[in-house]
Design an enzyme around this catalytic site. Structure first.
Site, PDB file in Angstrom:
ATOM      1  N   GLN A 102       1.243  -1.432  -0.007  1.00  0.00           N
ATOM      2  CA  GLN A 102       0.136  -0.224   0.348  1.00  0.00           C
ATOM      3  C   GLN A 102       1.022   1.632  -0.092  1.00  0.00           C
ATOM      4  OE1 GLN A 102      -3.587  -0.048   2.405  1.00  0.00           O
ATOM      5  NE2 GLN A 102      -3.982   1.986   1.622  1.00  0.00           N
ATOM      6  N   PHE A 103       1.734   1.935  -1.355  1.00  0.00           N
ATOM      7  CA  PHE A 103       1.879   3.544  -1.573  1.00  0.00           C
ATOM      8  C   PHE A 103       1.805   3.931  -0.641  1.00  0.00           C
ATOM      9  CE2 PHE A 103      -0.198   3.609  -5.200  1.00  0.00           C
ATOM     10  CZ  PHE A 103      -0.304   5.161  -5.384  1.00  0.00           C
ATOM     11  N   THR A 104      -0.075   4.069  -0.327  1.00  0.00           N
ATOM     12  CA  THR A 104      -0.457   5.485   0.096  1.00  0.00           C
ATOM     13  C   THR A 104      -0.186   5.041   1.158  1.00  0.00           C
ATOM     14  OG1 THR A 104      -2.675   4.178   0.685  1.00  0.00           O
ATOM     15  CG2 THR A 104      -2.247   5.792  -1.749  1.00  0.00           C
TER      16      THR A 104
END
Length: 146
Positions: free
Chosen positions: A78-80
């Site tokens: 989850q890069f966010t």
């Protein structure tokens, strides 16, 4: 590296209507590699995840790890998590590792986790995922490893 750890009684990841990863009791871990992260940070993160004492003992105190309770790990990229919202209302993700590096480190964490723990499931890197969970507690813990 960044992670958000959720103690769950069950969790699963669905991609295109198909369940690709599923656990019962354990940890759902959202994982993000940041620019400059490497295997040293990934190793520290995994060590923390496996030893984090957030499951109840006989007295109800959070004294047991996922290893102690023989729970599952569901690792989801989850890069966010690297979002920077200080500059306005649209998050910037420039602190996230570039996709190739993020995938390499995510795959590394998964491989190391599978070598160290018997129940490891995953999401799919860069896919449009639906994550379903029953948060137990609720217990949700952010982790930053430098």
């Amino acid at each position: 590296m960044l992670a958000v750890v959720q103690r769950v009684s069950e969790a699963r990841v669905v991609v295109a209507g198909r369940t690709i990863g599923e656990i019962g009791q354990g940890l759902l871990v959202l994982v993000c590699a940041e620019r400059g992260d490497g295997q040293a940070q990934a190793d520290k993160l995994l060590a923390k995840l496996l030893k984090l004492r957030i499951f109840g003992d006989e007295a109800g105190k959070m004294n047991r790890s996922v290893q102690d309770v023989q729970g599952g790990l569901l690792l989801v990229s989850q890069f966010t998590l690297a979002a920077d919202t200080s500059g306005g209302n649209r998050p910037s993700f420039t602190n996230a590792a570039p996709p190739e590096e993020g995938k390499r480190l995510y795959d590394y964490v998964v491989a190391q986790a599978r070598a160290a723990h018997p129940v490891v499931q995953t999401g799919e890197f860069a896919a449009d995922m639906r994550v379903e969970l029953v948060n137990d507690g609720p217990v949700t813990i952010p982790i930053t490893v430098r």
